[in-house]
Design a protein around this motif. Structure first.
Motif, PDB file in Angstrom:
ATOM      1  N   SER A  81       0.849  -1.207   0.000  1.00 40.37           N
ATOM      2  CA  SER A  81       0.000   0.000   0.000  1.00 40.37           C
ATOM      3  C   SER A  81       0.877   1.246   0.000  1.00 40.37           C
ATOM      4  CB  SER A  81      -0.912   0.014   1.220  1.00 40.37           C
ATOM      5  OG  SER A  81      -1.777  -1.109   1.205  1.00 40.37           O
ATOM      6  N   TYR A  87      -3.350  10.887  -3.652  1.00 39.26           N
ATOM      7  CA  TYR A  87      -3.651   9.563  -4.179  1.00 39.26           C
ATOM      8  C   TYR A  87      -3.326   8.469  -3.163  1.00 39.26           C
ATOM      9  CZ  TYR A  87      -3.589  12.258  -8.506  1.00 39.26           C
ATOM     10  OH  TYR A  87      -3.820  13.207  -9.469  1.00 39.26           O
ATOM     11  N   TYR A  89      -3.102   4.216  -3.265  1.00 36.69           N
ATOM     12  CA  TYR A  89      -3.111   3.111  -4.224  1.00 36.69           C
ATOM     13  C   TYR A  89      -2.338   1.915  -3.685  1.00 36.69           C
ATOM     14  CZ  TYR A  89       1.464   5.168  -5.294  1.00 36.69           C
ATOM     15  OH  TYR A  89       2.730   5.683  -5.200  1.00 36.69           O
ATOM     16  N   GLU A  90      -2.496   0.782  -4.379  1.00 38.04           N
ATOM     17  CA  GLU A  90      -1.786  -0.452  -4.045  1.00 38.04           C
ATOM     18  C   GLU A  90      -0.982  -0.926  -5.238  1.00 38.04           C
ATOM     19  OE1 GLU A  90      -4.799  -2.548  -0.808  1.00 38.04           O
ATOM     20  OE2 GLU A  90      -4.929  -3.080  -2.949  1.00 38.04           O
ATOM     21  N   THR A 139      -3.511  -0.620  -8.293  1.00 33.20           N
ATOM     22  CA  THR A 139      -4.927  -0.329  -8.069  1.00 33.20           C
ATOM     23  C   THR A 139      -5.031   1.013  -7.355  1.00 33.20           C
ATOM     24  OG1 THR A 139      -5.466  -2.675  -7.832  1.00 33.20           O
ATOM     25  CG2 THR A 139      -7.058  -1.097  -6.969  1.00 33.20           C
ATOM     26  N   LEU A 141      -7.011   3.566  -5.201  1.00 31.45           N
ATOM     27  CA  LEU A 141      -8.108   3.481  -4.242  1.00 31.45           C
ATOM     28  C   LEU A 141      -8.803   4.813  -4.017  1.00 31.45           C
ATOM     29  CD1 LEU A 141      -6.296   1.226  -1.612  1.00 31.45           C
ATOM     30  CD2 LEU A 141      -7.784   0.497  -3.485  1.00 31.45           C
ATOM     31  N   TYR A 142      -8.056   5.919  -4.167  1.00 31.71           N
ATOM     32  CA  TYR A 142      -8.606   7.265  -3.941  1.00 31.71           C
ATOM     33  C   TYR A 142      -7.815   8.256  -4.786  1.00 31.71           C
ATOM     34  CZ  TYR A 142     -10.321  11.398  -1.521  1.00 31.71           C
ATOM     35  OH  TYR A 142     -10.913  12.600  -1.242  1.00 31.71           O
ATOM     36  N   ARG A 144     -10.392   7.915  -6.945  1.00 36.21           N
ATOM     37  CA  ARG A 144     -11.335   7.046  -7.668  1.00 36.21           C
ATOM     38  C   ARG A 144     -10.715   5.652  -7.726  1.00 36.21           C
ATOM     39  NH1 ARG A 144      -8.369   9.820 -11.417  1.00 36.21           N
ATOM     40  NH2 ARG A 144      -7.426   8.577 -13.096  1.00 36.21           N
ATOM     41  N   TYR A 145     -11.551   4.663  -7.944  1.00 35.17           N
ATOM     42  CA  TYR A 145     -11.070   3.285  -7.996  1.00 35.17           C
ATOM     43  C   TYR A 145     -10.764   2.920  -9.446  1.00 35.17           C
ATOM     44  CZ  TYR A 145     -10.714  -1.745  -7.372  1.00 35.17           C
ATOM     45  OH  TYR A 145     -10.258  -3.033  -7.367  1.00 35.17           O
ATOM     46  N   GLU A 146      -9.545   2.415  -9.679  1.00 37.98           N
ATOM     47  CA  GLU A 146      -9.150   2.042 -11.042  1.00 37.98           C
ATOM     48  C   GLU A 146      -8.007   1.025 -10.965  1.00 37.98           C
ATOM     49  OE1 GLU A 146      -7.475   4.080 -15.184  1.00 37.98           O
ATOM     50  OE2 GLU A 146      -8.010   5.337 -13.453  1.00 37.98           O
ATOM     51  N   GLU A 147      -8.085   0.012 -11.811  1.00 37.99           N
ATOM     52  CA  GLU A 147      -7.014  -0.982 -11.918  1.00 37.99           C
ATOM     53  C   GLU A 147      -6.308  -0.817 -13.256  1.00 37.99           C
ATOM     54  OE1 GLU A 147      -8.616  -4.870 -11.438  1.00 37.99           O
ATOM     55  OE2 GLU A 147      -9.183  -4.583  -9.341  1.00 37.99           O
TER      56      GLU A 147
END
Length: 235
Positions: A81, A87, A89-90, A139, A141-142, A144-147
């Motif tokens: 993480s 932002y 994200y992972e 990925t 997470l903030y 917005r969620y997007e892979e």
């Protein structure tokens, strides 16, 4: 009388040769085989790593010298993480561990019988553990969620330790079987700490021929264990 004297002398020489042969065979060898490193003290490290070990030993009168190199590895999937305002994200990828140990040993040998001895030795081990994380996916997470897939990103960290060992071993050969029992102490020096602990272990081998043997070993170093199977050539 001369014939009897010759027979006696021949018997004594043969006995002496057997003594030298057995006791020297226990120390004069090269080997290679499988090695496994196990630990359960540190939750953020893998519990076991597998690889190989090569070693060599040489007897010099009542002394011996030895060298050993061990390399074990472990591969696993991991997620890290990260937060970089604004932002969150992972990163997803592979976490690879590699443990290497280079060891040199010198010791003194006390022969008990023609096939049994006790030795006392000091060893220095240069140990290095390297961990490498390589991310292939991410990925968000903030906000917005997007892979999405990313170009590989790698980061490595290395930990080094200086290890000093004092060992006492009982070494014996009974017919086609070889046996070693080990007890001693180990001191580990790292950048942030050092520790001394009791160690013990053993080895059992079977001589397939006069020159080759197959051996299994186990050594407990308090915080970790090393076991293995090897093929040894006695010279």
């Amino acid at each position: 009388m001369k014939i009897n004297s010759i027979l006696v002398a021949t018997t004594v020489l043969a006995s002496g040769s057997a003594c030298a042969s057995d006791n020297y065979a226990n120390y004069d060898y090269i080997e290679a085989g499988y090695a496994k490193f196990e630990q359960n003290e540190f939750y953020d490290l893998p519990e076991d790593l597998s690889g190989f070990k090569i070693a060599a030993s040489k007897r010099l009168g009542h002394f011996f010298i030895a060298a050993q190199y061990l390399q074990t590895k472990d591969d696993q999937q991991a997620t890290i993480s990260e937060y970089d305002y604004p932002y969150s994200y992972e990163l997803h990828g592979d976490l690879d561990y590699e443990l290497t140990e280079a060891r040199i040993t010198a010791g003194v040998i006390v022969d008990i019988t023609d096939s049994q001895s006790i030795d006392f030795s000091l060893s220095y081990v240069d140990s290095e553990l390297e961990g490498t994380f390589t991310a292939h996916k991410a990925t968000m997470l903030y906000p917005r969620y997007e892979e999405f897939t990313i170009d590989p990103i790698s980061e490595s960290e290395t930990a080094d330790a200086d290890i000093y060992r004092f060992e006492t071993r009982y070494v014996a050969r009974f017919n086609d079987f070889n046996f070693k029992a080990i007890a001693g102490a180990e001191r580990i020096d790292v950048d942030y700490d050092d520790d001394t602990s009791f160690i013990y272990g053993g080895e059992l081998g079977y001589s397939v021929t006069d020159a080759f043997s197959v051996n299994i070993s186990y050594n407990n170093y308090d915080y970790y264990e090393i076991s293995g199977v090897n093929i040894r050539y006695h010279f």
